[in-house]
Design an enzyme around this catalytic site. Structure first.
Site, PDB file in Angstrom:
ATOM      1  N   HIS A 179       2.128  -0.079  -7.763  1.00  0.00           N
ATOM      2  CA  HIS A 179       0.740   0.418  -7.820  1.00  0.00           C
ATOM      3  C   HIS A 179      -0.119  -0.452  -8.753  1.00  0.00           C
ATOM      4  O   HIS A 179      -1.113   0.023  -9.306  1.00  0.00           O
ATOM      5  CB  HIS A 179       0.667   1.867  -8.342  1.00  0.00           C
ATOM      6  CG  HIS A 179       1.198   2.890  -7.386  1.00  0.00           C
ATOM      7  ND1 HIS A 179       1.900   4.000  -7.817  1.00  0.00           N
ATOM      8  CD2 HIS A 179       1.113   3.004  -6.050  1.00  0.00           C
ATOM      9  CE1 HIS A 179       2.237   4.733  -6.780  1.00  0.00           C
ATOM     10  NE2 HIS A 179       1.779   4.145  -5.686  1.00  0.00           N
ATOM     11  N   GLU A 383      -7.814  -0.122  -4.042  1.00  0.00           N
ATOM     12  CA  GLU A 383      -6.908  -1.269  -4.066  1.00  0.00           C
ATOM     13  C   GLU A 383      -7.387  -2.376  -3.128  1.00  0.00           C
ATOM     14  O   GLU A 383      -7.255  -3.554  -3.433  1.00  0.00           O
ATOM     15  CB  GLU A 383      -5.495  -0.814  -3.650  1.00  0.00           C
ATOM     16  CG  GLU A 383      -4.865   0.103  -4.688  1.00  0.00           C
ATOM     17  CD  GLU A 383      -3.763   0.983  -4.130  1.00  0.00           C
ATOM     18  OE1 GLU A 383      -4.092   1.955  -3.412  1.00  0.00           O
ATOM     19  OE2 GLU A 383      -2.589   0.709  -4.401  1.00  0.00           O
TER      20      GLU A 383
END
Ligand code: ADP
Length: 396
Positions: A179, A383
């Site tokens: 992540h 992201e």
């Protein structure tokens, strides 16, 4: 610069078309069930949705269909694929070799291939995505952005496992963390909200299907909960997170499982799904708990306790906390979970404002009381934008 962002999984592909200079999202979508019955869900801009059910047998067919959807018919957003100036790929594992994003070359692909033992499910799909894009858009540069790269600043004291040292030197056994793009994006947004505070101590709680907490000191990852693989750390949708290693041979003996079966069990049948016996989707567990299901309530409490454990641990490592950030599906949307996690942390200067916490919004916001020493932020992660911007920086 128009950047095509691709997140290739073993049977799915997520994509976005982003103007990296303006951050404008032009289109996004997902192809699921590749090789089974193939479904493409495509969203143009913010709203216009389209679902195509087709027999999509391979990743190549999926990418061809996506490019067709972007350039033809009512979903057309660009005249030709030549308008795509770069492709940014999300890559699961960059090992210790990739400490930052990089332009994709034959050598880079070879190196990512060498890292397959560390991410056997993800890296092969990521490589396939790169190879197909290079074939379909031969003149367009590709960039690899690694989920592990942000955590490469972790010091040895936090990334080593307490096993014989040669396992690290000979077999690359260590904590890598995942992540990374999300933890980077959210901590950067938090630093802005802290008026660009020079020395900052931030804890990011990325709580989605997959979840991890990261301690970020002065903008750099200091420690994170996922380990060698994304199975480590928090209790997740279907993953157990950290458990006593003795559980593994015990279950293998009792249930007659081999190594593949036990890892599958801990990855896909455990966590929220396993404990609740209902679903991996937290919304269903919350609803069951509201209807009086005791096990659903225990599931929620177990999940929150584990996040709390890491917040307290990381606050100690950081020597205090300027901000706690909640992000991803659960972190951004569930006031109940945020409330449970922050409950009883007032002694550490963490004071949640219940009213602000309950306000629904999809923009970054502060949800602490004015008297709270620590800020509490909800920051929607992005992201894909990080991937598009890294791609732009490297390609321009
Ligand atoms: P992924 O890791 O697949 O990207 P997401 O970040 O989309 O996952 O998070 C999915 C999780 O978020 C699911 O468990 C879902 O139930 C949860 N979620 C989404 N909205 C809410 C909500 N309003 N309340 C509680 N949980 C939610």
């Amino acid at each position: 610069m128009l950047v095509f962002v691709l997140n290739a999984g073993s049977s799915s592909l997520k994509y976005q078309l982003i103007n990296a200079e303006t951050s404008e999202l032009k289109a996004s979508g997902i192809v699921e069930r590749i090789g089974i019955d193939g479904v493409l869900k495509h969203v143009v801009g913010e709203n216009r949705k389209l679902t195509i059910e087709a027999s999509i047998q391979s990743h190549k067919e999926a990418i061809e269909l996506i490019l067709e959807t972007l350039t033809q018919g009512e979903t057309k957003i660009i005249d030709s694929i030549t308008e795509i100036q770069a492709v940014g790929h999300r890559v699961a594992h960059g090992g210790e070799f990739f400490k930052e994003s990089t332009i994709v070359t034959d050598k880079v692909i070879k190196k990512i291939e060498e890292l397959i033992p560390l991410a056997p499910l993800h890296n092969p799909a990521n490589i396939l995505g790169m190879k197909i894009c290079r074939e379909l858009m031969p003149n367009v540069p590709n960039v690899a952005v690694f989920d592990t790269a942000f955590h490469q600043t972790m010091p040895e004291v936090h990334f080593l496992f307490p096993v014989p040292h040669e396992d690290y030197t000979e077999h690359h056994l260590r904590k890598y963390g995942f992540h990374g793009t999300s933890h980077f994006y959210v901590s950067q947004e938090a630093i802005k909200l802290l008026d660009n505070k020079k020395e900052s101590r931030i804890i990011v709680c990325h709580l989605g299907n997959g979840s991890s907490v990261c301690a970020v000191k002065d903008g750099k990852s200091l420690n994170t909960t996922m380990g060698l693989t994304p199975l480590g750390g928090l209790m997740m949708g279907t993953r157990s997170g950290d458990i006593d290693a003795g559980v593994i041979p015990y279950l293998m003996d009792r249930k007659g499982m081999d190594t593949h079966q036990i890892i599958d069990y801990l990855n896909k049948k455990s966590g929220i799904l396993g404990v609740s016996g209902i679903s991996s989707d937290l919304r269903e567990i919350i609803s069951a708990a509201n209807d009086g299901d005791q096990r659903a309530q225990v599931t929620i409490d177990m999940m929150c306790n584990r996040v709390k454990k890491y917040i307290c641990s990381y606050a100690g490592l950081l020597g205090g906390v300027d901000a706690i950030c909640f992000t991803a599906g659960i972190g951004e949307n569930s006031d109940l979970i945020r409330n449970k996690i922050c409950h009883n942390l007032e002694f550490m200067g963490i004071e949640l404002d219940n009213q602000k916490n309950q306000l629904k919004s999809n923009i970054s916001r502060e949800i602490n009381r004015d008297t709270s020493k620590t800020k509490i932020f909800v920051i929607p992660t992005n992201e894909e934008l990080v991937i598009a911007q890294d791609t732009y920086k490297l390609v321009k």
